[in-house]
Design a protein around this motif. Sequence first.
Motif, mmCIF file in Angstrom:
data_model
loop_
_atom_site.group_PDB
_atom_site.id
_atom_site.type_symbol
_atom_site.label_atom_id
_atom_site.label_comp_id
_atom_site.label_asym_id
_atom_site.label_seq_id
_atom_site.Cartn_x
_atom_site.Cartn_y
_atom_site.Cartn_z
ATOM 1 N N THR A 49 -7.348 20.718 -12.269
ATOM 2 C CA THR A 49 -7.409 21.784 -13.256
ATOM 3 C C THR A 49 -8.705 21.658 -14.067
ATOM 4 O OG1 THR A 49 -6.329 20.493 -14.983
ATOM 5 C CG2 THR A 49 -4.905 21.702 -13.447
ATOM 6 N N GLU B 57 -8.857 21.236 -17.150
ATOM 7 C CA GLU B 57 -8.603 20.139 -18.088
ATOM 8 C C GLU B 57 -8.938 18.798 -17.439
ATOM 9 O OE1 GLU B 57 -7.003 21.080 -21.031
ATOM 10 O OE2 GLU B 57 -7.156 19.109 -21.952
ATOM 11 N N GLN B 58 -8.520 18.629 -16.195
ATOM 12 C CA GLN B 58 -8.809 17.379 -15.504
ATOM 13 C C GLN B 58 -10.298 17.213 -15.244
ATOM 14 O OE1 GLN B 58 -5.797 18.318 -12.373
ATOM 15 N NE2 GLN B 58 -5.239 16.159 -12.559
ATOM 16 N N GLU C 110 -11.667 19.039 -6.783
ATOM 17 C CA GLU C 110 -10.476 18.432 -6.204
ATOM 18 C C GLU C 110 -10.677 16.938 -6.031
ATOM 19 O OE1 GLU C 110 -9.895 20.466 -2.516
ATOM 20 O OE2 GLU C 110 -11.418 19.320 -1.455
ATOM 21 N N LEU D 85 -0.942 14.948 -15.432
ATOM 22 C CA LEU D 85 -1.604 15.606 -14.300
ATOM 23 C C LEU D 85 -2.271 14.628 -13.338
ATOM 24 C CD1 LEU D 85 -3.358 18.539 -16.227
ATOM 25 C CD2 LEU D 85 -1.246 18.640 -14.893
ATOM 26 N N SER E 186 -5.659 14.940 -20.049
ATOM 27 C CA SER E 186 -4.906 15.309 -18.853
ATOM 28 C C SER E 186 -3.855 14.267 -18.514
ATOM 29 C CB SER E 186 -5.847 15.515 -17.663
ATOM 30 O OG SER E 186 -6.734 14.421 -17.502
#
Length: 563
Positions: free
Chosen positions: A454, A456-457, A434, A400, A395
């Motif tokens: 996301t 991915e994160q 989050e 990101l 990420s």
Amino acid sequence: MARIGRNHPCPCGSGQKYKRCHGSGEARPLLRPTNIDRARIERLLQAKRDQEKLRERQQGKGRPIISAEMGGSRVVAVGQTLYHSDKWKTFEDFLFAYLKSKLGAEWGNSELAKPPSERHPVFQWQDEVARLQLDHVSLPGEVTSAPTTGAVICYLGLAYNLYLLEHNVELQERYLNRLRDLGNFQGAYYELIVANVLIRSGFTLALEDEADLSSKHCEFAAVSRTTGKKYWVEAKMRSVAGLFGKTALDGVSASERDATCNLTAHIKAALQKPADGERLIFVDLNAEAKSVDGVPDWGPTAIRRLEAKERDLQEGQCAYVFVTNLPFHRYLSSTELDRQALAYGLGIPDFSKPKRRSLTEIYKLTMKHIDAHEIMEGLQSYPVFPDTFDGELRSDKLGLNVKIGETYLFEGLEGEPGTVGTVTSATVVKEDAEAMVAISTPDGRSLIVKQPLTPEQMADYQRHPTFFFGQEEQNGGNIEDPYLLFEWMHKTYSKTSKERLLEFMSQAPNIEILRGLPQDELALIYCEGLVGNFLAQYAPEKLDQPSEDVFKRKRKSAIKFSP
């Protein structure tokens, strides 16, 4: 060069005449000191150290991945060889191609000509991985995520093990020949797993000459970069009919319930080989993954066999024995995979022997046997595939993530202007996917902003939570394990001066004795006291000293590929 006159201004910029400055004959620096932002330099140095730690978490302690993008192609250096392709977007993409190139097209074509059920295990794994990829392709040509199944671990794990051997030592043709030969495949497969674990754990390997038939010898030698000790390594896997091409003639029956039936024989054979140093013996049980209350069902029997063998040792015989069960090949389509491992000090009385000990004693014994502990960590986490070619998070490559110490423009609510702020701290709320980000604004305000994460994160955070926001997290211990809490405290107080530690302990009844101890002993005693006080107040049920947990629980991960 023109000569400087004695009455001319000194070129150093001091404003004095040359004869009264650098021309006076006194030793002084030619360049005057300038204002240095030492805090910024330290932040940059710390960021570099954290980046290297993150790379090491992904790639291990061996030689780093050497790779670059050139002319639209990805180039990867492996040992003395360069590989390149314009199709490799992830490290896993490279591994797929690397394994095929190592085993060879001629051998591969000969296997493909056989009926699927008669093909070499490598091709059966490849078929399973191909089906998995097809099930998870989203957009052709784009990087796609897929879960790590048993087939992925077997297939890409083999590729990565060969890569590590070639990149860090040498990849002898004998290993490739043994892999292609079904009769020798199982032994080579497990030896490569052991080589992976040792290389990633910080050992330098030296391969033995298999062509030398004048005497028996171990698979290879391993030298620890941590302690400098040299070990002789032997690796054996139990043969089971129906697995790895074994038949009833060369493997135990698949119905055999005692997975440890050949354990003593493997250890005896390993001890008979000459060794110029200490021994590391690895034995894989090649069994189904079954557990009782979190402990492998074979665990108690294995310990009884090891204890019996220990009573039968010849004088001078000893070894660190690692009993493993890495049954990925039994569960090719599953992601619920146990890594089971047990460490035992055969003829080593103070390693892995149950006994009530203080936290300080446990720490000292851990340092004494640190090589074995690092190997155990490597076994418990096998396999770890690098996230990226350069050691960054996936990420991060996409831009990101926010990083502590960096300044960003944070978007405001709809219709509202954004806010410029420097990130001071951050944490992830996993349930809401989050991040809660604390920032300081140029006008001195302190704010907390929410940042959605996301998938991915979130995947990166699950893999590397301590480095997700750039700086390694230092806060927080683990009250689930008193020893881990002790280690966490010791990271701080091992750097505290003796004088300061004595101030902290000034009310201790034995303070005069403490004054005579060195700083390192004081730090251990102080940390043990802190843990004891903490547990007495917040977790009294954990006051009993912990025993070593050598069994690995289930873990999930994902591969990345670009179809």
